[in-house]
Design a protein around this motif. Sequence first.
Motif, PDB file in Angstrom:
ATOM      1  N   ASP A 118     -21.286  -6.358 -15.120  1.00 20.97           N
ATOM      2  CA  ASP A 118     -22.395  -5.891 -15.943  1.00 20.97           C
ATOM      3  C   ASP A 118     -21.947  -5.906 -17.398  1.00 20.97           C
ATOM      4  O   ASP A 118     -20.846  -5.427 -17.723  1.00 20.97           O
ATOM      5  CB  ASP A 118     -22.755  -4.433 -15.565  1.00 20.97           C
ATOM      6  CG  ASP A 118     -23.847  -4.374 -14.499  1.00 20.97           C
ATOM      7  OD1 ASP A 118     -24.302  -5.437 -14.052  1.00 20.97           O
ATOM      8  OD2 ASP A 118     -24.213  -3.248 -14.112  1.00 20.97           O
ATOM      9  N   VAL A 119     -22.732  -6.457 -18.270  1.00 19.65           N
ATOM     10  CA  VAL A 119     -22.587  -6.419 -19.731  1.00 19.65           C
ATOM     11  C   VAL A 119     -21.410  -7.251 -20.265  1.00 19.65           C
ATOM     12  O   VAL A 119     -21.548  -7.940 -21.277  1.00 19.65           O
ATOM     13  CB  VAL A 119     -22.472  -4.948 -20.260  1.00 19.65           C
ATOM     14  CG1 VAL A 119     -22.351  -4.946 -21.781  1.00 19.65           C
ATOM     15  CG2 VAL A 119     -23.661  -4.125 -19.816  1.00 19.65           C
ATOM     16  N   LEU A 120     -20.274  -7.246 -19.606  1.00 21.13           N
ATOM     17  CA  LEU A 120     -19.084  -7.905 -20.169  1.00 21.13           C
ATOM     18  C   LEU A 120     -19.033  -9.398 -19.861  1.00 21.13           C
ATOM     19  O   LEU A 120     -19.381  -9.821 -18.760  1.00 21.13           O
ATOM     20  CB  LEU A 120     -17.818  -7.264 -19.606  1.00 21.13           C
ATOM     21  CG  LEU A 120     -17.509  -5.851 -20.071  1.00 21.13           C
ATOM     22  CD1 LEU A 120     -16.302  -5.312 -19.308  1.00 21.13           C
ATOM     23  CD2 LEU A 120     -17.249  -5.830 -21.566  1.00 21.13           C
ATOM     24  N   LEU A 121     -18.556 -10.183 -20.829  1.00 24.26           N
ATOM     25  CA  LEU A 121     -18.282 -11.604 -20.591  1.00 24.26           C
ATOM     26  C   LEU A 121     -16.790 -11.783 -20.330  1.00 24.26           C
ATOM     27  O   LEU A 121     -15.985 -10.876 -20.547  1.00 24.26           O
ATOM     28  CB  LEU A 121     -18.725 -12.440 -21.794  1.00 24.26           C
ATOM     29  CG  LEU A 121     -20.221 -12.371 -22.109  1.00 24.26           C
ATOM     30  CD1 LEU A 121     -20.541 -13.191 -23.356  1.00 24.26           C
ATOM     31  CD2 LEU A 121     -21.052 -12.841 -20.927  1.00 24.26           C
ATOM     32  N   LYS A 122     -16.434 -12.984 -19.925  1.00 27.01           N
ATOM     33  CA  LYS A 122     -15.055 -13.257 -19.497  1.00 27.01           C
ATOM     34  C   LYS A 122     -14.013 -12.918 -20.575  1.00 27.01           C
ATOM     35  O   LYS A 122     -12.947 -12.397 -20.276  1.00 27.01           O
ATOM     36  CB  LYS A 122     -14.963 -14.745 -19.135  1.00 27.01           C
ATOM     37  CG  LYS A 122     -13.658 -15.199 -18.523  1.00 27.01           C
ATOM     38  CD  LYS A 122     -13.739 -16.683 -18.244  1.00 27.01           C
ATOM     39  CE  LYS A 122     -12.482 -17.238 -17.630  1.00 27.01           C
ATOM     40  NZ  LYS A 122     -12.448 -17.147 -16.169  1.00 27.01           N
ATOM     41  N   HIS A 123     -14.328 -13.244 -21.828  1.00 28.32           N
ATOM     42  CA  HIS A 123     -13.308 -13.129 -22.876  1.00 28.32           C
ATOM     43  C   HIS A 123     -13.269 -11.742 -23.504  1.00 28.32           C
ATOM     44  O   HIS A 123     -12.507 -11.524 -24.443  1.00 28.32           O
ATOM     45  CB  HIS A 123     -13.590 -14.175 -23.957  1.00 28.32           C
ATOM     46  CG  HIS A 123     -14.916 -13.972 -24.631  1.00 28.32           C
ATOM     47  ND1 HIS A 123     -16.100 -14.270 -24.013  1.00 28.32           N
ATOM     48  CD2 HIS A 123     -15.228 -13.465 -25.838  1.00 28.32           C
ATOM     49  CE1 HIS A 123     -17.097 -13.970 -24.822  1.00 28.32           C
ATOM     50  NE2 HIS A 123     -16.593 -13.482 -25.936  1.00 28.32           N
ATOM     51  N   GLU A 124     -14.067 -10.811 -23.007  1.00 24.16           N
ATOM     52  CA  GLU A 124     -14.133  -9.500 -23.663  1.00 24.16           C
ATOM     53  C   GLU A 124     -13.226  -8.479 -22.957  1.00 24.16           C
ATOM     54  O   GLU A 124     -12.988  -8.572 -21.752  1.00 24.16           O
ATOM     55  CB  GLU A 124     -15.584  -9.012 -23.673  1.00 24.16           C
ATOM     56  CG  GLU A 124     -16.424  -9.884 -24.584  1.00 24.16           C
ATOM     57  CD  GLU A 124     -17.914  -9.582 -24.537  1.00 24.16           C
ATOM     58  OE1 GLU A 124     -18.591  -9.851 -25.545  1.00 24.16           O
ATOM     59  OE2 GLU A 124     -18.400  -9.110 -23.497  1.00 24.16           O
ATOM     60  N   GLU A 125     -12.745  -7.531 -23.756  1.00 21.36           N
ATOM     61  CA  GLU A 125     -11.905  -6.425 -23.246  1.00 21.36           C
ATOM     62  C   GLU A 125     -10.687  -6.949 -22.496  1.00 21.36           C
ATOM     63  O   GLU A 125     -10.447  -6.616 -21.336  1.00 21.36           O
ATOM     64  CB  GLU A 125     -12.728  -5.490 -22.343  1.00 21.36           C
ATOM     65  CG  GLU A 125     -13.900  -4.828 -23.019  1.00 21.36           C
ATOM     66  CD  GLU A 125     -13.486  -3.845 -24.112  1.00 21.36           C
ATOM     67  OE1 GLU A 125     -12.282  -3.593 -24.277  1.00 21.36           O
ATOM     68  OE2 GLU A 125     -14.378  -3.358 -24.823  1.00 21.36           O
TER      69      GLU A 125
END
Length: 408
Positions: A118-125
């Motif tokens: 949910d909400v996050l893409l692969k390259h985030e966080e």
Amino acid sequence: MSDERNRVAILGGGPVGLEAALAMAETGRPFRLYEVGESVGENVRAWGHVRLFSPWKMNVSPRAARHLPESTLPGEEELDRCPTGAELVERVLEPLAAHPKVSAGIRTGVRVEAVGRDVLLKHEEIGTGARSGSPFRLLLSDGEGREWVERAGVVLDCSGTYHNPNFTGDGGIPAPGEDRWKQRIHRRIPDPVRDAEEWEGRTVLLVGGGHSAQTAARDLAASARNGADVQVIWALRRADASWRPDPYDPLTLRSALLREAREIVQGGAPGVEVRKGVVVERIRGGGRPGPDGPGLKVELRTRAGSTSEVEVDRILSLTGSVGDHHLYRQLQVHECYATQGPMKLAAALLGSSSEDCLDETGHGPETLANPEPGFFILGEKSYGRNNTFLMRVGWTQVEEVLTLLDEI
Ligand SMILES: Cc1cc2nc3c(=O)[nH]c(=O)nc-3n(C[C@H](O)[C@H](O)[C@H](O)COP(=O)(O)OP(=O)(O)OC[C@H]3O[C@@H](n4cnc5c(N)ncnc54)[C@H](O)[C@@H]3O)c2cc1C
């Protein structure tokens, strides 16, 4: 939503997915198992007529043995007998799926199309730990055009490899014409009894040199010996293909298969012509009319570059299989660039000295962990292109993953 966050999603209802489901049920974790087939064990069913190399005593996990009804468990006298894939489905996988602890969590006829967060893409966080705060988001579909989303806190990808065969062309990529003629390219081990009519009166190009291709060569050669009108041209990539059976191999069906395959490549089977050291360069139509339509003209090439053409009615391409990696393209999964298995496990496998599946064990819980928290690849898919996986390794992986779930 909070229920969904606590749920473990299991992708695939093969031997390892079902073992995982039983483990979740036993340890009181809510789970859902999604299986694309109309019933569990779809991939094993696809080669159901083939006898496993491993005997019954290696094919029922201690956990499953505790829950399976007496009536289906192999008796003492059967422990050293090797079942067929169909027997494994009927006596182990189906009864496990029907077990009251498990059945409510099983969703058959449901394909997992993709898994993200949910909400996050692969390259985030990256490496912040924040990704685990966002539940997994699974896009699901049924065979009737319905699509919907479900969520989970943990995902166990046990989706296997058999449904995702490798290409026929040289270098593992499609040969020119491979897509155009795909209806004439068969990618499953034929059942010599059930499918006899399908192969009757045909010339077949068999491509591949592993156990599946050896099985097909042996069975088609036996059909020809028994009077069937089938001609096989067996194209082997390796110029030195000639397997050496180990006379002390405890898996006796494996050594028997190698012996028979060796006899065939040494010229001992009427109806089978062997071409060693060749790859498939190109596939064209326009051959002489045959039972399937105009014949296929297949160009074979040697390593040195010389080419020859064979004309066949169909191709039997048994060049291995690998897991579907598109499923998790939005997740942070570190894969080995050579084997496509998850990196830590692939490294452990590359470091192990034996190539015999019998020497395989679990490689420790830490080898199952991914950069993506809560996402684990188990079962045959976890071995990438390495073909030494045995079901019993999958049982150990499930035990190992349980220790990791305790920490989540
Ligand atoms: C001919 C042959 C002989 C073999 N002999 C042996 C043997 O003797 N001993 C042994 O231990 N192993 C043997 N193996 C390997 C064996 O296949 C595995 O050990 C076992 O089936 C692996 O189980 P799995 O659950 O990891 O994968 P699979 O059995 O492949 O199960 C994966 C399941 O996931 C489902 N699925 C796939 N994609 C999706 C999706 N997107 N959504 C929902 N569901 C999905 C499939 O339909 C399938 O039911 C053999 C394999 C072959 C091909």
